[in-house]
Design an enzyme around this catalytic site. Structure first.
Site, PDB file in Angstrom:
ATOM      1  N   GLY A 181       8.993  10.607   4.967  1.00 26.25           N
ATOM      2  CA  GLY A 181       8.807  11.573   6.132  1.00 26.25           C
ATOM      3  C   GLY A 181      10.077  12.153   6.595  1.00 26.25           C
ATOM      4  N   ALA A 182      10.823  12.622   5.799  1.00 22.67           N
ATOM      5  CA  ALA A 182      12.193  13.306   6.222  1.00 22.67           C
ATOM      6  C   ALA A 182      12.156  14.579   6.269  1.00 22.67           C
ATOM      7  CB  ALA A 182      13.427  13.010   5.029  1.00 22.67           C
ATOM      8  N   ASN A 241      10.401   5.480   6.882  1.00 23.04           N
ATOM      9  CA  ASN A 241      10.282   6.120   8.114  1.00 23.04           C
ATOM     10  C   ASN A 241       8.950   6.903   8.379  1.00 23.04           C
ATOM     11  OD1 ASN A 241      11.228   8.007  10.478  1.00 23.04           O
ATOM     12  ND2 ASN A 241      10.664   9.474   9.102  1.00 23.04           N
ATOM     13  N   LYS A 291       2.812  -1.265  13.701  1.00 24.96           N
ATOM     14  CA  LYS A 291       4.352  -1.353  14.321  1.00 24.96           C
ATOM     15  C   LYS A 291       4.615  -2.740  14.298  1.00 24.96           C
ATOM     16  CE  LYS A 291       5.325   2.885  13.719  1.00 24.96           C
ATOM     17  NZ  LYS A 291       5.948   3.466  12.466  1.00 24.96           N
ATOM     18  N   TYR A 349      -1.872   2.165  16.113  1.00 26.10           N
ATOM     19  CA  TYR A 349      -0.480   2.344  15.799  1.00 26.10           C
ATOM     20  C   TYR A 349       0.435   1.323  16.483  1.00 26.10           C
ATOM     21  CZ  TYR A 349       4.270   4.948  16.679  1.00 26.10           C
ATOM     22  OH  TYR A 349       5.198   5.270  16.640  1.00 26.10           O
ATOM     23  N   ASP A 388       3.012  10.960  -0.740  1.00 26.17           N
ATOM     24  CA  ASP A 388       2.158  10.136   0.319  1.00 26.17           C
ATOM     25  C   ASP A 388       2.565   8.832   0.139  1.00 26.17           C
ATOM     26  OD1 ASP A 388       0.273   9.220   1.707  1.00 26.17           O
ATOM     27  OD2 ASP A 388      -1.457  10.203   0.863  1.00 26.17           O
ATOM     28  N   VAL A 389       3.163   8.221   1.053  1.00 25.27           N
ATOM     29  CA  VAL A 389       3.493   6.790   0.996  1.00 25.27           C
ATOM     30  C   VAL A 389       2.223   5.798   0.960  1.00 25.27           C
ATOM     31  CG1 VAL A 389       5.776   7.373   2.125  1.00 25.27           C
ATOM     32  CG2 VAL A 389       3.806   6.704   3.489  1.00 25.27           C
ATOM     33  N   ALA A 410      -0.556  -1.899  16.400  1.00 19.74           N
ATOM     34  CA  ALA A 410      -0.677  -2.918  15.573  1.00 19.74           C
ATOM     35  C   ALA A 410       0.156  -2.633  14.094  1.00 19.74           C
ATOM     36  CB  ALA A 410      -2.286  -3.243  14.958  1.00 19.74           C
TER      37      ALA A 410
HETATM   38  P1  NAD Z   1       6.988  13.203  13.004  1.00 18.25           P
HETATM   39  O1  NAD Z   1       5.729  13.303  13.122  1.00 18.25           O
HETATM   40  O2  NAD Z   1       7.829  14.380  13.800  1.00 18.25           O
HETATM   41  O3  NAD Z   1       7.535  13.442  11.416  1.00 18.25           O
HETATM   42  C1  NAD Z   1       6.870  12.597  10.489  1.00 18.25           C
HETATM   43  C2  NAD Z   1       7.002  13.042   9.166  1.00 18.25           C
HETATM   44  O4  NAD Z   1       6.231  12.181   8.162  1.00 18.25           O
HETATM   45  C3  NAD Z   1       6.587  14.299   8.865  1.00 18.25           C
HETATM   46  O5  NAD Z   1       7.405  15.148   8.245  1.00 18.25           O
HETATM   47  C4  NAD Z   1       5.029  14.213   7.971  1.00 18.25           C
HETATM   48  O6  NAD Z   1       4.852  15.289   7.273  1.00 18.25           O
HETATM   49  C5  NAD Z   1       5.663  12.898   7.390  1.00 18.25           C
HETATM   50  N1  NAD Z   1       4.434  12.140   6.944  1.00 18.25           N
HETATM   51  C6  NAD Z   1       3.334  11.909   7.637  1.00 18.25           C
HETATM   52  N2  NAD Z   1       2.383  11.217   6.775  1.00 18.25           N
HETATM   53  C7  NAD Z   1       3.150  11.053   5.748  1.00 18.25           C
HETATM   54  C8  NAD Z   1       2.708  10.194   4.679  1.00 18.25           C
HETATM   55  N3  NAD Z   1       1.524   9.732   4.326  1.00 18.25           N
HETATM   56  N4  NAD Z   1       3.846  10.199   3.408  1.00 18.25           N
HETATM   57  C9  NAD Z   1       4.817  10.924   3.404  1.00 18.25           C
HETATM   58  N5  NAD Z   1       5.239  11.471   4.561  1.00 18.25           N
HETATM   59  C10 NAD Z   1       4.347  11.732   5.523  1.00 18.25           C
HETATM   60  O7  NAD Z   1       7.443  11.737  13.537  1.00 18.25           O
HETATM   61  P2  NAD Z   1       8.820  11.194  14.149  1.00 18.25           P
HETATM   62  O8  NAD Z   1       8.596  11.288  15.695  1.00 18.25           O
HETATM   63  O9  NAD Z   1       9.899  11.811  13.663  1.00 18.25           O
HETATM   64  O10 NAD Z   1       8.490   9.627  13.777  1.00 18.25           O
HETATM   65  C11 NAD Z   1       9.307   9.142  12.399  1.00 18.25           C
HETATM   66  C12 NAD Z   1       8.984   7.757  12.570  1.00 18.25           C
HETATM   67  O11 NAD Z   1       9.508   7.191  13.852  1.00 18.25           O
HETATM   68  C13 NAD Z   1       7.428   7.087  12.615  1.00 18.25           C
HETATM   69  O12 NAD Z   1       7.188   5.977  11.802  1.00 18.25           O
HETATM   70  C14 NAD Z   1       7.160   6.973  14.077  1.00 18.25           C
HETATM   71  O13 NAD Z   1       6.000   5.924  14.216  1.00 18.25           O
HETATM   72  C15 NAD Z   1       8.583   6.367  14.575  1.00 18.25           C
HETATM   73  N6  NAD Z   1       8.801   6.302  16.032  1.00 18.25           N
HETATM   74  C16 NAD Z   1       8.703   7.611  16.710  1.00 18.25           C
HETATM   75  C17 NAD Z   1       8.957   7.532  17.852  1.00 18.25           C
HETATM   76  C18 NAD Z   1       9.014   8.909  19.002  1.00 18.25           C
HETATM   77  O14 NAD Z   1       8.713   8.754  20.125  1.00 18.25           O
HETATM   78  N7  NAD Z   1       8.859  10.060  18.047  1.00 18.25           N
HETATM   79  C19 NAD Z   1       9.134   6.412  18.602  1.00 18.25           C
HETATM   80  C20 NAD Z   1       9.014   5.183  17.984  1.00 18.25           C
HETATM   81  C21 NAD Z   1       8.781   5.165  16.593  1.00 18.25           C
END
Ligand code: NAD
Length: 256
Positions: free
Chosen positions: A14-15, A91, A161, A157, A64-65, A159
């Site tokens: 997810g980078a 991530n 996490k 979500y 796709d993870v 559950a």
């Molecule tokens: P984001 O939506 O901005 O980015 C997520 C990335 O993951 C995207 O590039 C997307 O294309 C990719 N992705 C989605 N499904 C995928 C899959 N099946 N396989 C591979 N890649 C995939 O999200 P973010 O806010 O940067 O969140 C990143 C992580 O941090 C997530 O696990 C999220 O649950 C966690 N998180 C985010 C927040 C927040 O407030 N933003 C808070 C707590 C935890």
């Protein structure tokens, strides 16, 4: 550029954007060769190109993870190209659905498949490579939703996490004998496209007022914490969770 991860290879899932992108950039800036793994192939390629132009060695891999076959290809490609796999940052995460009573079975499954099964898929493929190389580091991005509930996202979500934290602890226990450290990072609300999708500007402003440190997290807050947890600075730390939330889980800030 630093050198704390020189000679290491790191996959960040997810980078292509958000927190994952910033973590990948931080690891690359510290000398790691970085695999930008994302389901969005075009965005991953753009991110890897931008990293390369700033002096980071980066390769984009479409993945796709939630697919074990993709996770297997991701690890194989990494080892083929860089010769080893030292660091895995799980991530990638999504949020689907609203109130518990309205979550569809498909939404339930999609979130579990990406957020929890994705961590399993990538880790189970990475661990044998790390074990063969006498060790590695796995960092799983959970959430403060995995310590209580999600205020912005739905129950599936939350559950997923909690599941990530349980899996982190058990993997740390089982993989310690191979020199593989496994930890979890729990971000609080962070301004990324995910949060912009889930909230209105008014809701974001209301949440900010409740955070003791009086601001939303930025992706770099998590990149700093991630670097610590995958570097030798944390060499005696495994099975733990690091909360990066500006004090939000302490309670709600009241005006005095
Ligand atoms: P984001 O939506 O901005 O980015 C997520 C990335 O993951 C995207 O590039 C997307 O294309 C990719 N992705 C989605 N499904 C995928 C899959 N099946 N396989 C591979 N890649 C995939 O999200 P973010 O806010 O940067 O969140 C990143 C992580 O941090 C997530 O696990 C999220 O649950 C966690 N998180 C985010 C927040 C927040 O407030 N933003 C808070 C707590 C935890």
């Amino acid at each position: 550029m630093g050198s704390r991860l020189a000679g290491r290879t790191a996959i960040v899932t997810g980078a292509a954007q958000g927190i994952g992108r910033r973590i990948a950039e931080e690891l690359g800036t510290e000398g790691a060769d970085v695999i930008v793994a994302d389901i969005d192939a075009a965005a991953a390629a753009d991110t890897a190109d931008e990293f390369e132009s700033s002096g980071i060695t980066a390769t984009a891999v479409e993945c796709d993870v939630s697919s074990m076959a993709d996770a297997e290809r991701l690890v194989e490609r990494t080892v083929e190209e860089f010769g080893s796999l030292d660091i895995l940052v799980n991530n990638a995460g999504i949020s689907r659905g609203e109130r518990f009573q309205d979550i569809t079975p498909e939404e339930w499954q999609q979130v579990m498949d990406v957020n929890l099964n994705g961590v399993y898929n990538c880790s189970v493929q990475a661990a044998p490579e790390m074990a063969e190389a006498d060790g590695g580091r796995i960092l799983n991005i959970s959430s403060i939703a995995g310590q209580n509930i999600s205020y912005e996202g739905p129950a599936n979500y939350t559950a997923s996490k909690w599941g990530v934290i349980g899996l982190t602890k058990h993997m740390a226990w089982d993989l310690a004998e191979y020199g593989i450290r496994v930890n979890a990072l729990c971000p609080g609300g962070t301004l990324t496209p995910l949060i912009e999708e889930l909230t209105t500007p008014e809701e974001r402003s209301e949440t900010r007022e409740k955070i003791p440190l009086d601001r939303w997290a930025e992706p770099e807050d998590h990149a700093d914490a991630a670097l610590f947890l995958v570097s030798d600075r944390s060499s005696y730390i495994t099975g733990t969770t690091l909360t990066v939330d500006g004090g939000l889980t302490l309670g709600i800030r009241h005006e005095v």
